[in-house]
Enzyme design. Structure first.
Site, PDB file in Angstrom:
ATOM      1  N   ASN A  13     -23.523  17.647  44.475  1.00  0.00           N
ATOM      2  CA  ASN A  13     -22.424  16.737  44.777  1.00  0.00           C
ATOM      3  C   ASN A  13     -22.839  15.301  44.486  1.00  0.00           C
ATOM      4  OD1 ASN A  13     -20.593  18.722  45.695  1.00  0.00           O
ATOM      5  ND2 ASN A  13     -21.677  18.832  47.631  1.00  0.00           N
ATOM      6  N   CYS A  14     -21.840  14.446  44.352  1.00  0.00           N
ATOM      7  CA  CYS A  14     -22.045  13.026  44.100  1.00  0.00           C
ATOM      8  C   CYS A  14     -23.045  12.462  45.105  1.00  0.00           C
ATOM      9  CB  CYS A  14     -20.704  12.312  44.219  1.00  0.00           C
ATOM     10  SG  CYS A  14     -20.780  10.570  43.850  1.00  0.00           S
ATOM     11  N   PRO A  15     -23.985  11.663  44.689  1.00  0.00           N
ATOM     12  CA  PRO A  15     -24.203  11.094  43.356  1.00  0.00           C
ATOM     13  C   PRO A  15     -25.233  11.842  42.515  1.00  0.00           C
ATOM     14  CG  PRO A  15     -25.572   9.913  44.900  1.00  0.00           C
ATOM     15  CD  PRO A  15     -24.849  11.003  45.682  1.00  0.00           C
ATOM     16  N   ASP A  40     -18.786  19.541  40.622  1.00  0.00           N
ATOM     17  CA  ASP A  40     -18.170  18.561  41.519  1.00  0.00           C
ATOM     18  C   ASP A  40     -16.923  17.974  40.852  1.00  0.00           C
ATOM     19  OD1 ASP A  40     -17.494  16.532  43.253  1.00  0.00           O
ATOM     20  OD2 ASP A  40     -19.363  15.416  43.038  1.00  0.00           O
TER      21      ASP A  40
END
Length: 75
Positions: A13-15, A40
């Site tokens: 997932n981000c980042p 994502d």
């Protein structure tokens, strides 16, 4: 599309997809292409912004079956 290196960012997932892409691009020379595969959904906007901020060229982005594939050319 031809590419010089592939990054598997599925499940991240981000980042993390952006951070790992930045590291992978650092290992390439100017003009080489990095293929990134991510899951994502936020990666689409993230990679557009990343390309704009860094000057690396986002050649294409596509979605299929919940996976997002990006091709980025190192500046």
């Amino acid at each position: 599309m031809n590419f010089d290196k592939e990054l598997d960012a599925r499940g991240l997932n981000c980042p993390l997809p952006i951070l790992r892409s930045k590291k992978a691009l650092g290992e390439l020379t100017t003009g080489q292409v990095l293929k990134i595969v991510a899951t994502d959904p936020g990666a689409i906007k993230d990679f557009q912004a990343f390309a704009k901020q860094t000057g690396n060229e986002l050649l294409s982005s596509a979605e299929a079956g919940g996976e997002y594939t990006f091709f980025m050319k190192k500046k």
